[in-house]
Design an enzyme around this catalytic site. Sequence first.
Site, short mmCIF file in Angstrom:
data_model
loop_
_atom_site.label_atom_id
_atom_site.label_comp_id
_atom_site.label_asym_id
_atom_site.label_seq_id
_atom_site.Cartn_x
_atom_site.Cartn_y
_atom_site.Cartn_z
N GLU A 1 8.66 15.72 41.68
CA GLU A 1 9.16 15.87 43.06
C GLU A 1 10.57 16.46 43.11
O GLU A 1 11.26 16.33 44.10
CB GLU A 1 9.13 14.53 43.81
CG GLU A 1 7.91 13.68 43.57
CD GLU A 1 6.59 14.35 43.96
OE1 GLU A 1 6.63 15.44 44.52
OE2 GLU A 1 5.52 13.77 43.69
N ASP B 1 3.99 24.92 43.86
CA ASP B 1 2.86 24.31 43.19
C ASP B 1 1.87 25.42 42.82
O ASP B 1 1.53 26.26 43.66
CB ASP B 1 2.17 23.30 44.08
CG ASP B 1 2.94 22.00 44.20
OD1 ASP B 1 3.71 21.67 43.27
OD2 ASP B 1 2.78 21.29 45.22
N TRP C 1 12.71 17.15 46.69
CA TRP C 1 12.32 18.30 47.51
C TRP C 1 11.43 17.85 48.67
O TRP C 1 10.83 18.66 49.35
CB TRP C 1 11.65 19.38 46.67
CG TRP C 1 10.23 19.17 46.21
CD1 TRP C 1 9.55 17.99 46.04
CD2 TRP C 1 9.30 20.21 45.88
NE1 TRP C 1 8.28 18.22 45.60
CE2 TRP C 1 8.09 19.59 45.50
CE3 TRP C 1 9.38 21.60 45.86
CZ2 TRP C 1 6.96 20.30 45.10
CZ3 TRP C 1 8.24 22.31 45.46
CH2 TRP C 1 7.06 21.67 45.09
N ASP D 1 2.28 10.55 43.27
CA ASP D 1 1.38 11.08 44.29
C ASP D 1 0.93 10.01 45.28
O ASP D 1 0.68 10.31 46.45
CB ASP D 1 0.13 11.68 43.64
CG ASP D 1 0.46 12.80 42.68
OD1 ASP D 1 0.29 13.97 43.03
OD2 ASP D 1 0.91 12.49 41.55
#
Length: 558
Positions: A188, A376, A429, A485
């Site tokens: 992250e 990503d 982020w 996640d």
Amino acid sequence: MNGELALVLHTHLPYLKGHGVWPVGEEWLFQAWAGSWLPVTRVLERLAEDGHRDVLTLGVTPLAAHQVRDAQLGNDLGIWIAGQMWRSEEQRWHRHMGIEVVELATYYWRHFADLLAYHEDVQSRGGLTSVWADLAANGVVELLGGPATHPYLPLIADPAEIDAQLAVGLDDHATWAPRRPTGLWAPEMAYRPQGRVADPTAEPLHVDRHGTPTLLRVGRELPGLETQYAAHGIDHVLVDTATLWDAAGRPTRDWTADEVLSPGEVAGFDEIHDGVLIGDSDVVAYARDVTISSHVWSASAGYPADAWYRDYYAHGTFGTHPSWRVTDHALPPDAKEPYVPAAADARVDVHADHFHTALRATLRPRPDTLVVAAFDTELFGHWWFEGPAWLEAVLRRVADDPDLRTSTLASRRERRPPTRRLTLPESSWGHAKSHASWVDGATRPMWQAIDDARGRARSALAGGRGSARVRRQLARELALLTTSDWPYMVIRGNAAGYAHERVSAHAGAIDRLCRLLESDDGDSAAEVEAARLAAIDAAPRDPDALVAALQADGTSVG
């Protein structure tokens, strides 16, 4: 001008094997693997065949690498792709959906037939990790590593656990890559400086209007994460624009209102176009440039929103492939226009030209500087169907431009090592560039479950109880429980139910193993349960460092 583009891709999914099939479990894995990881790898191989080197930086998390190395999953993916070919044949007979949709059946059949052939070729060469390793060995890409199970590092209060996560993840990387990584995409892009650790299990002291919690600080003062990175041979990491913005003492701004910096803001913000040394360490922080990256992806716009691109959400009915274009965001999915591949291809060229022009405009006033565009990997192909074609078009345009070049982060660090030092703030982020995407009232029970499970496992292992198999499986379950996640999926509204199920499953597994260990005659039963769980949760492969961290006193750093 001689400016540089450092494109950085983050290849990650949580551990999904054996944890559901559709719509979130293994289906998610196969969509990302077939839709993004394979097509992007094929782009890189084409560029390599044409002599391109130092093309981009490819982050591959240990959980992603584990799953693509799994022979059963590789075979299952082939079956899944073949199923998409059959789905194309079904689409050929849905004539009530319009001739344009029916005629796309041939397009999709060829697309998936070609993809299946490439997948089988990759598997014959040892799988994706072997191909990625070859690309790295030949200087085409740099491979970034990551901690074992992608935990949210700033909120881990035990440095021994962080050390173990890094050791296990980086050691696993070295088993398939040509060399141990020196770069890290921290989960992250999250960072914590020296100080005490925020407690996500406690009621926040304050929550601002953006949802950013001010959390109670607990425990002893710890060194910044860069200290542990350096101890494991990591000398460069990724952070977000806001991290360097705040570190440089720039004016306070609302990152939730607009991530894109104005020309005036960019003009005085030199740190974004180079790296900075973190504190007094030799670890360099490179920040993704949210302004240039926003052309590709942002909360409300970006190239994938173009009217002619395929609409990810317009799936149709009766088992057809997504066969409609974005058209107009105001329209519901059933009112979209049919997808036209040739028209989408034309837009790819337009947007590649636009990005190339924007890159030149950004770098022209700043000779010999850098733009880091980080995404990503899953964006390219899975979420944005035309993304791999755009990626290749941009990389070729930059390579053909005498004033520009592509670069990996490691190459840039070696050729132009940064000299400026900054103390970085706690950041990520995520939403508001804080912990807000992982910590709120809905996820506090998750964090409490993690904390309880950690304490439960330590207590059960006290005194050396349990066989090696049981101890290793306890460590695996705890590591998978801490995957970042799960809270993100709850807060950002993406398959929250699945995330809750996974947390409950791993916490429940830890509780069962601990109860068996603590019973008078539980050794054999614990062995049986550990073996059953290991057949499902087999990652990380070698969790011994995580076991040692559970049995340590929490004082290790490096």
